[in-house]
Each structure stands twice: as C-alpha cells, then as structure tokens.
Motif scaffolding. Structure first.
Motif, PDB file in Angstrom:
ATOM      1  N   ILE A 202     -87.123 -96.440   3.697  1.00  0.00           N
ATOM      2  CA  ILE A 202     -88.218 -96.691   4.480  1.00  0.00           C
ATOM      3  C   ILE A 202     -87.621 -97.908   5.678  1.00  0.00           C
ATOM      4  N   SER A 203     -88.259 -97.841   6.579  1.00  0.00           N
ATOM      5  CA  SER A 203     -87.735 -98.746   7.826  1.00  0.00           C
ATOM      6  C   SER A 203     -89.093 -99.273   8.406  1.00  0.00           C
ATOM      7  N   GLY A 204     -89.400-100.625   8.128  1.00  0.00           N
ATOM      8  CA  GLY A 204     -90.734-101.011   8.788  1.00  0.00           C
ATOM      9  C   GLY A 204     -92.007-100.289   8.270  1.00  0.00           C
ATOM     10  N   GLU A 205     -92.746 -99.841   9.299  1.00  0.00           N
ATOM     11  CA  GLU A 205     -93.726 -98.839   9.167  1.00  0.00           C
ATOM     12  C   GLU A 205     -93.504 -97.624   9.285  1.00  0.00           C
ATOM     13  N   ILE A 206     -91.973 -97.271   9.335  1.00  0.00           N
ATOM     14  CA  ILE A 206     -91.886 -95.837   9.226  1.00  0.00           C
ATOM     15  C   ILE A 206     -91.195 -95.459   8.171  1.00  0.00           C
ATOM     16  N   ALA A 207     -91.402 -94.193   7.742  1.00  0.00           N
ATOM     17  CA  ALA A 207     -90.828 -93.707   6.478  1.00  0.00           C
ATOM     18  C   ALA A 207     -90.306 -92.327   6.742  1.00  0.00           C
ATOM     19  N   ARG A 208     -88.782 -92.173   6.086  1.00  0.00           N
ATOM     20  CA  ARG A 208     -88.371 -90.767   6.134  1.00  0.00           C
ATOM     21  C   ARG A 208     -88.651 -90.089   4.872  1.00  0.00           C
ATOM     22  N   ALA A 209     -88.887 -88.822   4.820  1.00  0.00           N
ATOM     23  CA  ALA A 209     -89.480 -88.252   3.546  1.00  0.00           C
ATOM     24  C   ALA A 209     -88.779 -86.639   3.684  1.00  0.00           C
ATOM     25  N   GLN A 210     -88.733 -86.140   2.379  1.00  0.00           N
ATOM     26  CA  GLN A 210     -87.852 -84.739   2.215  1.00  0.00           C
ATOM     27  C   GLN A 210     -88.888 -84.088   1.746  1.00  0.00           C
ATOM     28  N   PRO A 211     -89.358 -82.870   2.705  1.00  0.00           N
ATOM     29  CA  PRO A 211     -90.412 -82.025   2.225  1.00  0.00           C
ATOM     30  C   PRO A 211     -90.082 -81.183   0.940  1.00  0.00           C
ATOM     31  N   LEU A 212     -91.159 -80.968   0.311  1.00  0.00           N
ATOM     32  CA  LEU A 212     -90.989 -80.471  -1.334  1.00  0.00           C
ATOM     33  C   LEU A 212     -90.730 -78.997  -1.000  1.00  0.00           C
ATOM     34  N   ALA A 213     -91.196 -78.358  -0.132  1.00  0.00           N
ATOM     35  CA  ALA A 213     -90.830 -76.781   0.249  1.00  0.00           C
ATOM     36  C   ALA A 213     -89.686 -76.548   1.020  1.00  0.00           C
ATOM     37  N   ASP A 214     -88.513 -76.054   0.350  1.00  0.00           N
ATOM     38  CA  ASP A 214     -87.339 -75.756   1.226  1.00  0.00           C
ATOM     39  C   ASP A 214     -87.186 -74.374   1.617  1.00  0.00           C
ATOM     40  N   PRO A 215     -87.465 -73.907   2.904  1.00  0.00           N
ATOM     41  CA  PRO A 215     -87.376 -72.679   3.115  1.00  0.00           C
ATOM     42  C   PRO A 215     -86.306 -71.830   2.914  1.00  0.00           C
ATOM     43  N   ALA A 216     -85.013 -72.615   2.919  1.00  0.00           N
ATOM     44  CA  ALA A 216     -84.040 -71.793   2.432  1.00  0.00           C
ATOM     45  C   ALA A 216     -83.927 -71.152   1.017  1.00  0.00           C
TER      46      ALA A 216
END
Length: 292
Positions: free
Chosen positions: A253-267
């Motif tokens: 999390i950085s302020g009002e922006i978050a980074r997320a990891q997708p649950l479905a990995d196409p690889a």
C-alpha cells in the motif's frame, strides 16, 4: 693353522645327529604304517581299537578348531555382505527414485483433480460459460501482456468477453479468429477493471502495470482504504465483467494506491472459460457505514 673355509657335513655332530634321528623316525614310521596295515588286514577287531584311540586323541583338537572354523565362516560372510552392500545400495536408490516419481505423479493427479473439481463447481454455481478452452501461449511486448486461447468465433468467443479460470479473472478477449482468440490479461498496461474491496465493499479501479501485478486506485477520497491481504473482486460496474469474480490480493500500500497480485497466473493455467458479457451493470454498492 687356520681351519678350512668349507667343511664337510661330517665335521658337524649336530647335523649328523639330525640325520640319524630323521632316518630313525622315517624307519619307525614305515614300521608303524606296515604294522597298522597288517593289523587292519589280519586283525580287524584290533584295528577298531586303534581307530577309536585315534578318534579320542583327535577330538580335543576338533573341539578347539570348530570355533575357529565358525569364525572364519562368519568373517567370510561379513566380507561377502560388505561387497554386496554397494549393489544393494544401488537397488535401494533405484527403488527410492521410483517411489518419488510415483509420489510426484500422484500429487500432480491430485492437484489436477482438485482444479477440475473447482472448475466444475464454478460452472454449476456461476453463469454458464460460452466455451472452455486451453491456453496455448502468451506474449510479452513492453508493458503489453497477452495470452492465446484455443477457441475463436466459431466456438462462440467474441471480443470483449471476460475470460476466467478457477482461481479468478484472467482478462478479456481483444480479438478473435475462427479457432483462436487473443486475451488481454489483467496485468496488461492498457487493462482496467472495476473492483470492489470485499472487506469494506468500497469500489476501486485496477490498472495493469505490465510487470505481472496490478495497481489499484480508490475511487472515494478519504482515509486509508486498503489493507495488506484484502481480497478484490469485480464490482460489475460497466456491464462487461460479471460481479464478484475473484481478481487479486493486495500485497503493498502507498497512500490511496495499492499494489495487488492477481489470483490467476496465466503461466500456470491450462484451461480457461470464456464468459458472456454481463447484460446490465448492477447498482453501485455503497461502503458500509456511509449514509445512502
């Protein structure tokens, strides 16, 4: 006068005595042997007594020698076992390797069965998919992230349709051929998906970063909206993606922006489902605790 350097054996009494007693012993042995032969030939009963005496005399020697013979056999067995240990070790390693391969295969089958069960439950619980197909490839070009699906317009797949796997949303179809389709992934630099934070119900917007993650923006100004571990699902806003499809988990999390990891990995995916475009967007869910 100095004695001669080489003397004859006759000058040594020790050698003479030794030769004499040797001859005597040989003569005695010959006489005893002839006597035993004659006794055995003409007096068998007497010879039985001689054999019994010889047996009695040899028994203590046999008793003392038996442990030595057993010890020699044991030593021989230990030596044989030592040399056989290498081949036994190779056989055990081969058996262990075979058992490990069988274990890996069983785990792979268990994982595959669990994935197929999740897909089956998903098909039963959600909207009926247009088509299920194999993901046959992926492409990277700068910040663009694509995948190729082995289903096209002849199978009912069309641009704009969402694509999902058992784990969650994968992306949506960008273009189709007759038997293949190109899917824009969630992590593509041009991708955007309306989301909802499950914990609070607040809306958010996800944009692909082109590096395998997504960036999530809060759409409502205010205090901290995200927490690490928050689950993000589709909100259904816009009418493209059905609501409540699992999308990603917040990792930073950085302020009002978050980074997320997708649950479905196409690889790591083999199959994906093409879903129909949602007919109409559901009403926007207001955050819990806020006035309507």
């Amino acid at each position: 006068m100095a004695p001669p350097r080489h003397r004859d054996r006759g000058f040594s009494r020790r050698i003479q005595y030794g030769l004499f007693f040797g001859y005597v012993a040989a003569a005695v042995g010959i006489v005893v042997g002839l006597a035993l032969i004659l006794i055995a030939r003409f007096y068998p009963l007497a010879f039985e007594g001689v054999r019994g005496a010889a047996l009695d005399a040899s028994t203590p020697v046999a008793i003392l020698g038996r442990p030595i013979a057993r010890g020699a056999d044991d030593i021989g067995g230990e030596i044989g076992a030592y040399f056989n240990a290498a081949s036994q070790n190779r056989n055990l390693k081969a058996q262990l390797a075979a058992a490990q391969r069988e274990l890996i295969d069983s785990r792979r089958l268990a994982f595959e069965n669990a994935r197929l069960i999740r897909l089956l439950k998903l098909m039963e619980a959600g909207s009926r998919p247009v088509v299920s197909a194999r993901i046959v490839g992926s492409g990277l070009s700068g910040s663009r992230r694509f995948a190729t699906l082995a289903a096209g317009s002849s199978d009912g797949a069309h641009p704009g349709m969402p694509v999902r796997a058992a784990e969650g949303l994968v992306g949506r179809i960008a273009e189709t051929g007759s038997h293949a389709a190109r899917v824009v992934l969630l992590t593509d630099g041009g991708s955007s998906v309306p989301l909802r934070i499950v914990r609070t119900g607040e809306p958010a917007l996800a944009e692909g970063r082109g590096d395998g993650t997504i960036e999530v923006h809060a759409t409502i100004a205010g205090t901290q909206h995200f927490r690490r571990g928050d689950l993000l699902v589709t909100s259904g806003v816009g009418g493209v993606f059905p609501p409540d499809l699992p999308v990603a988990v917040v990792t930073s999390i950085s302020g009002e922006i978050a980074r997320a990891q997708p649950l479905a990995d196409p690889a790591k995916l083999d199959f994906a489902m093409v879903l129909p475009i949602a007919a109409s967007p559901p009403p926007l869910a207001l955050p819990a605790g806020r006035p309507r």
